[in-house]
Design a protein around this motif. Sequence first.
Motif, PDB file in Angstrom:
ATOM      1  N   THR A  74      99.363  80.787  59.361  1.00 38.16           N
ATOM      2  CA  THR A  74     100.002  81.659  58.524  1.00 38.16           C
ATOM      3  C   THR A  74     101.071  81.015  57.881  1.00 38.16           C
ATOM      4  O   THR A  74     101.387  79.770  58.324  1.00 38.16           O
ATOM      5  CB  THR A  74     100.813  82.660  59.516  1.00 38.16           C
ATOM      6  OG1 THR A  74     101.695  81.941  60.094  1.00 38.16           O
ATOM      7  CG2 THR A  74      99.672  83.671  60.215  1.00 38.16           C
ATOM      8  N   ARG A  75     101.420  81.316  56.793  1.00 38.17           N
ATOM      9  CA  ARG A  75     102.478  80.721  56.071  1.00 38.17           C
ATOM     10  C   ARG A  75     103.745  80.604  56.832  1.00 38.17           C
ATOM     11  O   ARG A  75     104.428  79.609  56.797  1.00 38.17           O
ATOM     12  CB  ARG A  75     102.928  81.674  54.672  1.00 38.17           C
ATOM     13  CG  ARG A  75     103.989  80.443  53.917  1.00 38.17           C
ATOM     14  CD  ARG A  75     104.890  81.754  52.949  1.00 38.17           C
ATOM     15  NE  ARG A  75     105.394  82.595  53.594  1.00 38.17           N
ATOM     16  CZ  ARG A  75     106.250  82.825  54.185  1.00 38.17           C
ATOM     17  NH1 ARG A  75     107.094  81.724  54.429  1.00 38.17           N
ATOM     18  NH2 ARG A  75     107.026  83.864  54.778  1.00 38.17           N
ATOM     19  N   GLN A  76     104.011  81.482  57.738  1.00 36.30           N
ATOM     20  CA  GLN A  76     105.113  81.556  58.776  1.00 36.30           C
ATOM     21  C   GLN A  76     105.208  80.341  59.488  1.00 36.30           C
ATOM     22  O   GLN A  76     106.287  79.770  59.838  1.00 36.30           O
ATOM     23  CB  GLN A  76     105.530  82.570  59.436  1.00 36.30           C
ATOM     24  CG  GLN A  76     105.656  84.172  58.555  1.00 36.30           C
ATOM     25  CD  GLN A  76     104.704  84.811  57.845  1.00 36.30           C
ATOM     26  OE1 GLN A  76     103.563  84.147  57.939  1.00 36.30           O
ATOM     27  NE2 GLN A  76     104.997  85.724  57.113  1.00 36.30           N
ATOM     28  N   ALA A  77     103.996  80.036  59.963  1.00 32.53           N
ATOM     29  CA  ALA A  77     103.770  78.772  60.931  1.00 32.53           C
ATOM     30  C   ALA A  77     104.211  77.578  60.231  1.00 32.53           C
ATOM     31  O   ALA A  77     105.058  76.705  60.654  1.00 32.53           O
ATOM     32  CB  ALA A  77     102.374  78.615  61.490  1.00 32.53           C
ATOM     33  N   VAL A  78     103.762  77.437  59.007  1.00 29.61           N
ATOM     34  CA  VAL A  78     103.833  76.350  58.330  1.00 29.61           C
ATOM     35  C   VAL A  78     105.501  76.212  57.931  1.00 29.61           C
ATOM     36  O   VAL A  78     106.191  75.185  58.178  1.00 29.61           O
ATOM     37  CB  VAL A  78     103.266  76.127  57.042  1.00 29.61           C
ATOM     38  CG1 VAL A  78     103.835  75.076  55.922  1.00 29.61           C
ATOM     39  CG2 VAL A  78     101.774  76.198  57.033  1.00 29.61           C
ATOM     40  N   GLY A 120     111.666  72.820  61.471  1.00 28.50           N
ATOM     41  CA  GLY A 120     111.444  71.997  62.836  1.00 28.50           C
ATOM     42  C   GLY A 120     112.070  72.850  63.882  1.00 28.50           C
ATOM     43  O   GLY A 120     112.394  72.548  65.125  1.00 28.50           O
ATOM     44  N   THR A 121     111.764  74.289  63.872  1.00 32.12           N
ATOM     45  CA  THR A 121     111.648  75.274  64.785  1.00 32.12           C
ATOM     46  C   THR A 121     110.476  75.307  65.692  1.00 32.12           C
ATOM     47  O   THR A 121     110.742  75.857  66.811  1.00 32.12           O
ATOM     48  CB  THR A 121     112.153  76.427  64.327  1.00 32.12           C
ATOM     49  OG1 THR A 121     111.319  77.110  63.470  1.00 32.12           O
ATOM     50  CG2 THR A 121     113.665  76.519  63.587  1.00 32.12           C
ATOM     51  N   ALA A 122     109.303  74.898  65.232  1.00 33.09           N
ATOM     52  CA  ALA A 122     108.220  74.840  65.945  1.00 33.09           C
ATOM     53  C   ALA A 122     107.510  73.689  65.706  1.00 33.09           C
ATOM     54  O   ALA A 122     107.685  72.862  64.602  1.00 33.09           O
ATOM     55  CB  ALA A 122     107.486  75.933  65.432  1.00 33.09           C
ATOM     56  N   MET A 123     106.566  73.149  66.511  1.00 41.55           N
ATOM     57  CA  MET A 123     105.695  72.191  66.276  1.00 41.55           C
ATOM     58  C   MET A 123     104.206  72.647  66.283  1.00 41.55           C
ATOM     59  O   MET A 123     103.774  73.482  66.928  1.00 41.55           O
ATOM     60  CB  MET A 123     105.617  70.908  67.383  1.00 41.55           C
ATOM     61  CG  MET A 123     106.657  69.990  67.038  1.00 41.55           C
ATOM     62  SD  MET A 123     106.585  68.991  65.537  1.00 41.55           S
ATOM     63  CE  MET A 123     105.490  67.871  66.118  1.00 41.55           C
ATOM     64  N   ASN A 138     111.812  62.948  60.537  1.00 42.64           N
ATOM     65  CA  ASN A 138     111.111  63.441  61.587  1.00 42.64           C
ATOM     66  C   ASN A 138     109.909  64.226  61.179  1.00 42.64           C
ATOM     67  O   ASN A 138     109.856  64.167  59.835  1.00 42.64           O
ATOM     68  CB  ASN A 138     112.036  64.738  62.163  1.00 42.64           C
ATOM     69  CG  ASN A 138     113.215  64.157  62.829  1.00 42.64           C
ATOM     70  OD1 ASN A 138     113.075  63.143  63.510  1.00 42.64           O
ATOM     71  ND2 ASN A 138     114.500  64.822  62.688  1.00 42.64           N
ATOM     72  N   PHE A 139     109.041  64.850  61.782  1.00 45.54           N
ATOM     73  CA  PHE A 139     107.728  65.455  61.467  1.00 45.54           C
ATOM     74  C   PHE A 139     108.033  66.442  60.426  1.00 45.54           C
ATOM     75  O   PHE A 139     107.557  66.707  59.482  1.00 45.54           O
ATOM     76  CB  PHE A 139     107.030  65.982  62.533  1.00 45.54           C
ATOM     77  CG  PHE A 139     105.900  66.859  62.122  1.00 45.54           C
ATOM     78  CD1 PHE A 139     104.757  66.296  61.903  1.00 45.54           C
ATOM     79  CD2 PHE A 139     105.985  68.106  62.146  1.00 45.54           C
ATOM     80  CE1 PHE A 139     103.675  67.250  61.555  1.00 45.54           C
ATOM     81  CE2 PHE A 139     104.892  69.126  61.741  1.00 45.54           C
ATOM     82  CZ  PHE A 139     103.833  68.406  61.285  1.00 45.54           C
TER      83      PHE A 139
END
Length: 70
Positions: A28-32, A38-41, A2-3
């Motif tokens: 942000t590092r949190q976004a990465v 796999g909780t966000a794209m 998966n991505f």
Amino acid sequence: MNFNEKLLTLRKNAGMSQDALAEKLGVTRQAVSKWELGTAMPETKSIVQIAQVFGVTVEELVEYTPQDNK
């Protein structure tokens, strides 16, 4: 894969921290971290930037690829 798995693999193979990738992408590092879990794209713009950073196509990055069980 998966991505999220591809992103994690590409980042680790490049010897890059989440902080370093986040800085390159202007997120942000949190976004990465969320992307890798796999909780966000990421937004489309970020996907294009990720592909450029790691020298892959957007299609390679987002297309699901089954893993070999060998």
